[in-house]
Motif scaffolding. Structure first.
Motif, PDB file in Angstrom:
ATOM      1  N   GLY A 272       0.829  -1.211   0.000  1.00 12.59           N
ATOM      2  CA  GLY A 272       0.000   0.000   0.000  1.00 12.59           C
ATOM      3  C   GLY A 272       0.861   1.257   0.000  1.00 12.59           C
ATOM      4  N   LEU A 273       1.921   1.250   0.778  1.00  9.77           N
ATOM      5  CA  LEU A 273       2.848   2.386   0.807  1.00  9.77           C
ATOM      6  C   LEU A 273       3.517   2.567  -0.554  1.00  9.77           C
ATOM      7  CD1 LEU A 273       4.219   4.578   2.505  1.00  9.77           C
ATOM      8  CD2 LEU A 273       5.944   2.880   3.115  1.00  9.77           C
ATOM      9  N   MET A 274       3.898   1.447  -1.179  1.00  5.86           N
ATOM     10  CA  MET A 274       4.499   1.522  -2.509  1.00  5.86           C
ATOM     11  C   MET A 274       3.519   2.154  -3.500  1.00  5.86           C
ATOM     12  SD  MET A 274       5.851  -1.578  -4.964  1.00  5.86           S
ATOM     13  CE  MET A 274       4.262  -2.029  -5.649  1.00  5.86           C
ATOM     14  N   ARG A 275       2.254   1.765  -3.410  1.00  2.42           N
ATOM     15  CA  ARG A 275       1.233   2.313  -4.317  1.00  2.42           C
ATOM     16  C   ARG A 275       1.013   3.802  -4.053  1.00  2.42           C
ATOM     17  NH1 ARG A 275      -0.466   2.642  -8.996  1.00  2.42           N
ATOM     18  NH2 ARG A 275      -2.683   2.612  -9.331  1.00  2.42           N
ATOM     19  N   LEU A 276       1.016   4.212  -2.793  1.00  3.51           N
ATOM     20  CA  LEU A 276       0.859   5.632  -2.473  1.00  3.51           C
ATOM     21  C   LEU A 276       2.026   6.447  -3.017  1.00  3.51           C
ATOM     22  CD1 LEU A 276      -0.546   5.588   1.169  1.00  3.51           C
ATOM     23  CD2 LEU A 276      -1.719   6.324  -0.908  1.00  3.51           C
ATOM     24  N   VAL A 277       3.233   5.905  -2.919  1.00  2.82           N
ATOM     25  CA  VAL A 277       4.406   6.589  -3.473  1.00  2.82           C
ATOM     26  C   VAL A 277       4.263   6.702  -4.987  1.00  2.82           C
ATOM     27  CG1 VAL A 277       6.898   6.358  -3.876  1.00  2.82           C
ATOM     28  CG2 VAL A 277       5.969   5.978  -1.598  1.00  2.82           C
ATOM     29  N   GLN A 278       3.778   5.639  -5.628  1.00  2.00           N
ATOM     30  CA  GLN A 278       3.561   5.677  -7.079  1.00  2.00           C
ATOM     31  C   GLN A 278       2.564   6.766  -7.455  1.00  2.00           C
ATOM     32  OE1 GLN A 278       2.247   1.681  -8.008  1.00  2.00           O
ATOM     33  NE2 GLN A 278       4.099   1.302  -9.193  1.00  2.00           N
ATOM     34  N   LEU A 279       1.440   6.806  -6.743  1.00  2.00           N
ATOM     35  CA  LEU A 279       0.383   7.768  -7.070  1.00  2.00           C
ATOM     36  C   LEU A 279       0.765   9.199  -6.707  1.00  2.00           C
ATOM     37  CD1 LEU A 279      -2.799   5.812  -5.940  1.00  2.00           C
ATOM     38  CD2 LEU A 279      -2.078   6.290  -8.278  1.00  2.00           C
ATOM     39  N   GLY A 280       1.455   9.371  -5.589  1.00  3.58           N
ATOM     40  CA  GLY A 280       1.748  10.717  -5.116  1.00  3.58           C
ATOM     41  C   GLY A 280       2.968  11.367  -5.708  1.00  3.58           C
ATOM     42  N   PHE A 281       4.027  10.595  -5.902  1.00  5.05           N
ATOM     43  CA  PHE A 281       5.299  11.187  -6.313  1.00  5.05           C
ATOM     44  C   PHE A 281       5.735  10.815  -7.726  1.00  5.05           C
ATOM     45  CE2 PHE A 281       5.431  10.790  -1.669  1.00  5.05           C
ATOM     46  CZ  PHE A 281       5.547  12.124  -1.349  1.00  5.05           C
TER      47      PHE A 281
ATOM     48  N   ILE B 100      11.073  -2.487 -11.762  1.00  2.00           N
ATOM     49  CA  ILE B 100      11.211  -2.533 -10.298  1.00  2.00           C
ATOM     50  C   ILE B 100       9.918  -3.023  -9.658  1.00  2.00           C
ATOM     51  CG2 ILE B 100      11.604  -1.139  -8.220  1.00  2.00           C
ATOM     52  CD1 ILE B 100      14.113  -1.549  -9.856  1.00  2.00           C
ATOM     53  N   GLU B 101       8.770  -2.535 -10.136  1.00  5.89           N
ATOM     54  CA  GLU B 101       7.491  -2.977  -9.575  1.00  5.89           C
ATOM     55  C   GLU B 101       7.312  -4.479  -9.779  1.00  5.89           C
ATOM     56  OE1 GLU B 101       3.004  -1.363  -9.606  1.00  5.89           O
ATOM     57  OE2 GLU B 101       3.711  -2.142 -11.530  1.00  5.89           O
ATOM     58  N   LYS B 102       7.666  -4.976 -10.948  1.00  7.95           N
ATOM     59  CA  LYS B 102       7.541  -6.407 -11.218  1.00  7.95           C
ATOM     60  C   LYS B 102       8.465  -7.224 -10.328  1.00  7.95           C
ATOM     61  CE  LYS B 102       5.860  -5.877 -15.898  1.00  7.95           C
ATOM     62  NZ  LYS B 102       6.107  -6.034 -17.323  1.00  7.95           N
ATOM     63  N   ILE B 103       9.663  -6.720 -10.083  1.00  4.98           N
ATOM     64  CA  ILE B 103      10.596  -7.415  -9.193  1.00  4.98           C
ATOM     65  C   ILE B 103      10.045  -7.450  -7.772  1.00  4.98           C
ATOM     66  CG2 ILE B 103      12.884  -7.254  -8.111  1.00  4.98           C
ATOM     67  CD1 ILE B 103      13.916  -6.242 -10.848  1.00  4.98           C
ATOM     68  N   ILE B 104       9.522  -6.317  -7.309  1.00  9.45           N
ATOM     69  CA  ILE B 104       8.958  -6.259  -5.958  1.00  9.45           C
ATOM     70  C   ILE B 104       7.799  -7.243  -5.819  1.00  9.45           C
ATOM     71  CG2 ILE B 104       7.658  -4.804  -4.347  1.00  9.45           C
ATOM     72  CD1 ILE B 104       9.397  -2.444  -5.325  1.00  9.45           C
ATOM     73  N   LEU B 105       6.915  -7.281  -6.796  1.00 13.01           N
ATOM     74  CA  LEU B 105       5.777  -8.199  -6.734  1.00 13.01           C
ATOM     75  C   LEU B 105       6.226  -9.651  -6.812  1.00 13.01           C
ATOM     76  CD1 LEU B 105       3.155  -6.242  -8.850  1.00 13.01           C
ATOM     77  CD2 LEU B 105       3.328  -6.416  -6.368  1.00 13.01           C
ATOM     78  N   LEU B 106       7.234  -9.953  -7.606  1.00 21.10           N
ATOM     79  CA  LEU B 106       7.773 -11.307  -7.679  1.00 21.10           C
ATOM     80  C   LEU B 106       8.385 -11.718  -6.342  1.00 21.10           C
ATOM     81  CD1 LEU B 106       8.306 -13.776  -9.482  1.00 21.10           C
ATOM     82  CD2 LEU B 106      10.495 -12.742 -10.067  1.00 21.10           C
ATOM     83  N   VAL B 107       9.116 -10.810  -5.708  1.00 19.58           N
ATOM     84  CA  VAL B 107       9.691 -11.087  -4.390  1.00 19.58           C
ATOM     85  C   VAL B 107       8.567 -11.353  -3.377  1.00 19.58           C
ATOM     86  CG1 VAL B 107      10.955 -10.033  -2.459  1.00 19.58           C
ATOM     87  CG2 VAL B 107      11.864  -9.883  -4.774  1.00 19.58           C
ATOM     88  N   CYS B 108       7.491 -10.583  -3.442  1.00 18.14           N
ATOM     89  CA  CYS B 108       6.354 -10.801  -2.538  1.00 18.14           C
ATOM     90  C   CYS B 108       5.733 -12.175  -2.745  1.00 18.14           C
ATOM     91  CB  CYS B 108       5.298  -9.725  -2.738  1.00 18.14           C
ATOM     92  SG  CYS B 108       5.781  -8.110  -2.135  1.00 18.14           S
ATOM     93  N   ILE B 109       5.587 -12.586  -4.000  1.00 23.85           N
ATOM     94  CA  ILE B 109       5.023 -13.910  -4.293  1.00 23.85           C
ATOM     95  C   ILE B 109       5.934 -15.008  -3.743  1.00 23.85           C
ATOM     96  CG2 ILE B 109       4.509 -15.530  -6.169  1.00 23.85           C
ATOM     97  CD1 ILE B 109       3.484 -13.052  -7.752  1.00 23.85           C
ATOM     98  N   VAL B 110       7.237 -14.879  -3.963  1.00 24.17           N
ATOM     99  CA  VAL B 110       8.185 -15.880  -3.459  1.00 24.17           C
ATOM    100  C   VAL B 110       8.146 -15.920  -1.932  1.00 24.17           C
ATOM    101  CG1 VAL B 110      10.652 -16.436  -3.256  1.00 24.17           C
ATOM    102  CG2 VAL B 110       9.677 -15.808  -5.479  1.00 24.17           C
TER     103      VAL B 110
END
Length: 145
Positions: A87-96, A107-117
């Motif tokens: 959620g914080l990552m999404r807020l940073v995306q939307l706000g900044f 980078i977003e795809k890497i972060i999401l892949l790390v979350c899945i793993v």
């Protein structure tokens, strides 16, 4: 300031409506769980007897509604940590709109892949002997020590 806020609302109208619909469905489910014996069972748990990475999310949400943050964390620690971070990552995306964190970017795809793993590893580790503390409360109740 308000003009920017209302422009953002107009821009994200579909997402906002989808989020409100999801919130309404969740509220109805919370009421059903609270006042009836209705529950949506986990198919993975029903078939295997093991807790999947998502087991305990309903209990997590219900405990959050009651303000029990520690209890919510105990239901599913991985999701309790990952959801606020995403959620914080999404807020940073939307706000900044940082260039390094573009929507559907590398980078977003890497972060999401790390979350899945991490969630898959959590699903394995929580079912290992001696790691019963990671299981949701309703599966811990069935364990006999």
């Amino acid at each position: 300031m308000w003009k920017t806020f209302f422009m953002a609302l107009r821009t994200h109208k579909k997402k906002l409506c989808g989020g409100l619909l999801l919130l309404a469905v969740g509220g109805v489910y919370a009421l059903l769980v609270h006042y009836t014996s209705f529950r949506i069972p986990c198919p993975f748990h029903a078939v295997t007897g093991l807790a999947c990475p998502g087991c305990g999310i309903s209990h997590l949400c219900l405990r959050l509604l009651h303000g029990d943050f520690y209890g919510a964390f105990r239901e599913n620690p991985a999701v309790a940590i990952l959801i606020p971070l995403l959620g914080l990552m999404r807020l940073v995306q939307l706000g900044f709109h940082p260039r390094w964190l573009q929507k559907n970017g590398k980078i977003e795809k890497i972060i999401l892949l790390v979350c899945i793993v991490l969630l898959l590893l959590f699903g394995v580790v929580r079912n290992l002997p001696g790691m019963e503390c990671l299981l949701p409360s309703y599966t811990r109740a069935y364990l006999v020590t």
